[in-house]
Design a protein around this motif. Structure first.
Motif, short mmCIF file in Angstrom:
data_model
loop_
_atom_site.label_atom_id
_atom_site.label_comp_id
_atom_site.label_asym_id
_atom_site.label_seq_id
_atom_site.Cartn_x
_atom_site.Cartn_y
_atom_site.Cartn_z
N SER A 49 13.10 68.99 46.09
CA SER A 49 12.14 69.11 45.40
C SER A 49 10.87 68.88 45.89
N ASN A 50 10.22 68.76 45.72
CA ASN A 50 8.42 69.08 46.32
C ASN A 50 7.97 67.80 46.63
N TYR A 51 8.48 66.77 46.14
CA TYR A 51 7.92 65.38 45.99
C TYR A 51 8.58 64.27 46.48
N MET A 52 8.47 63.59 46.36
CA MET A 52 9.57 61.96 47.12
C MET A 52 10.61 62.12 45.69
N VAL A 53 11.63 61.19 46.09
CA VAL A 53 12.77 61.19 45.18
C VAL A 53 13.05 59.65 44.69
N SER A 54 12.45 58.75 43.70
CA SER A 54 12.69 57.94 44.25
C SER A 54 13.50 56.83 42.90
N ASP A 82 17.77 62.24 62.04
CA ASP A 82 17.25 61.71 61.69
C ASP A 82 15.61 61.67 61.18
N SER A 83 14.53 61.31 61.00
CA SER A 83 13.14 61.57 60.03
C SER A 83 12.19 61.86 60.51
N ILE A 84 12.19 62.94 59.99
CA ILE A 84 10.97 63.83 60.94
C ILE A 84 9.23 62.91 60.42
N ASN A 85 9.40 63.17 58.90
CA ASN A 85 8.08 62.60 58.07
C ASN A 85 8.79 61.79 56.79
N LEU A 86 9.93 61.58 56.41
CA LEU A 86 10.72 60.84 55.56
C LEU A 86 10.35 59.70 55.65
N ALA A 87 10.99 58.62 56.27
CA ALA A 87 9.98 57.29 56.49
C ALA A 87 8.83 57.50 56.12
N ASP A 88 7.79 58.34 56.56
CA ASP A 88 6.24 57.61 56.44
C ASP A 88 6.00 57.66 54.82
N ASN A 89 6.88 59.00 54.42
CA ASN A 89 6.14 59.66 53.76
C ASN A 89 6.79 58.48 52.62
N LYS A 90 8.31 57.60 52.34
CA LYS A 90 8.66 57.31 52.00
C LYS A 90 7.52 55.73 51.92
#
Length: 465
Positions: free
Chosen positions: A306-311, A377-385
């Motif tokens: 995915s190029n987008y967040m998956v929720s 570990d998260s790079i940008n994932l936590a902030d993107n979520k």
């Protein structure tokens, strides 16, 4: 043709008042087919499929015309064309006779929590966390689908670290040793067909440089090529993400598929729609056919790019059903794998490169069996979520407003936020704001509590230090 009496394996040719009489014996005809490996595979629904078992282990689903082909080939070698003519007259390969073949119920082997199995031309490769072995198919105590057999000879090499695919995977990991270990474990997990009833999540590959505020989908990072690599070891079903929500999304799925790859899903993809597939038996429909069910233990694992967040539904029920990995920006418009290696991966490989590839991939499986799924570990994932589940302006407000342990009137905080960013959040409800508070605090690792006192609600925060 002068005939006295000829006894074939399932027929007789005899003179009859100056003519020739052919007698085909049905019981012996069934025995002829069964000696060639044909069986009636009994399905859980009570119905059956015609299959052929080769080398005592390799099962393929076949059409009924194959039975007639076997008869014809056999009779042509004996020059008994007259028997085949008799065979055609009465359609001996009819469904009524096929139903009389020996019936079998097969539990296909997917390994177990301590051992994975892979199927090459020269036998079954069994992998544990510390060793491997190769078993010839005629000595293998189990069954596999013919389409699971890799069309290569497995010849292990200690040079697997020199594999181009190993280098490619390392670059997808940003040349970071810990992330490289995580991605190797993900590859091993996807390769291993065994499904743990308590933990068999979907794997989601995301871009590390996803821009949530600009909502820009960049792509081209090598996620699809990684999936193709896994598919060189196990059979997989490919589905374009943009067509996923159309009727019969799994119409091309077959029983031998061990992975479903949903590529490049659209923004707003409903991950919750996959919950039942991830955790239970897999039921799906094919056009003009009845619903099919694959048991959980034999159903494929799911890989998503995915190029987008998956929720889906935020919380434990969602998080335990997925593992996300942020793919680095090593590749993109500035550099493709073709430009990097000077040729196409897979298509332009020689035998030695395939040997290194196979050994590297099975090394990944060994690592998974030893360490399990290693989360990076998260790079940008936590902030993107957090941005995906709230709003960037809300995050900015909270990070500035809450810097120490405090207890704040929630309504005052709510009004202060709306006043600062008016009129952007004029329709934001108090309940939604409360949800955002909890999501923000959880993402930041803070401890929170909402108390009521004197008709007021207070938002209490203990800052993570």
């Amino acid at each position: 043709m002068i005939v006295e009496n000829i006894n074939g394996s399932f027929y007789k040719i005899a003179p009859n008042n100056g003519n020739i009489k052919v007698i085909i014996e049905k019981a012996k005809l069934l025995n002829f087919w069964e000696n060639l490996g044909y069986r009636k595979l009994i399905l859980k629904s009570g119905k059956y499929e015609l299959v052929k078992v080769n080398e005592n282990s390799i099962v393929e689903i076949v059409e009924d015309y194959r039975l007639a082909d076997e008869v014809r080939t056999y009779l042509e070698t004996l020059n008994h064309q007259i028997v085949f003519e008799e065979f055609l007259k009465k359609d001996y390969a009819s469904s009524s006779l096929i139903k009389s073949l020996k019936g079998i119920e097969i539990k296909f082997s997917n390994g177990n929590s301590n051992e994975a199995q892979f199927f090459y031309k020269n036998g079954v490769v069994k992998i544990s966390s510390t060793a491997h072995s190769i078993t010839p198919y005629n000595e293998y105590e189990g069954y596999i689908w013919k389409d699971q057999v890799v069309d290569r000879v497995f010849s292990p090499t200690s040079e697997y670290k020199k594999s181009e695919f190993a280098s490619f995977v390392n670059k997808l990991s940003g040349l970071d040793s810990n992330r490289f270990k995580s991605l190797r474990s993900i590859i091993g997990y996807m390769l291993h067909s065994y499904k743990d009833p308590t933990n068999s999540p979907a794997i989601i590959l995301l871009d590390e440089d996803m821009d949530m505020e600009q909502e820009e989908a960049k792509g081209g990072k090598g996620k699809s090529l990684l999936a193709r690599g896994i598919g060189k070891i196990i059979p997989y079903y490919f589905k374009e993400g943009k067509n996923f929500n159309k009727n019969f999304p799994f119409s091309g799925l077959e029983k031998h598929h061990k992975m479903i790859f949903i590529d490049d899903i659209k923004k707003g993809f409903d991950f919750e729609s996959l919950f039942a597939i991830i955790t239970g038996d897999f039921s799906f429909e094919k056009k003009f056919k009845n619903e099919e069910v694959i048991s959980f233990s034999e159903s494929p694992k799911i890989l998503i790019s995915s190029n987008y967040m998956v929720s889906g539904v935020r919380g434990f029920s969602e998080e335990r059903r997925k593992v996300e990995f942020e793919v680095s920006s090593y590749y993109g418009p500035h550099l493709t794998p073709f430009e990097d290696f000077g040729h196409r991966l897979f298509d332009d490989w020689d035998e030695m490169e395939w040997t290194r590839f196979d050994s590297f991939m099975l090394f990944c499986c060994k690592e998974f069996l030893k360490h399990g799924l290693v989360k990076a570990d998260s790079i940008n994932l936590a902030d993107n979520k957090l941005k995906n589940d709230t709003d960037p302006k809300f995050i900015e407000f909270m990070d500035e407003e809450i810097t120490n342990d405090c207890k704040i009137d929630k309504r005052e905080l709510f009004n202060s936020f709306k006043e600062k960013y008016k009129p952007d959040f004029i329709l934001l409800s108090s309940n939604q704001f409360t949800k955002w508070l909890k999501i923000w605090a959880s993402s930041r690792g803070h401890i929170t509590k909402i108390d009521k006192s004197n008709s007021k609600q207070y938002f209490e925060v203990i800052i993570k230090r």
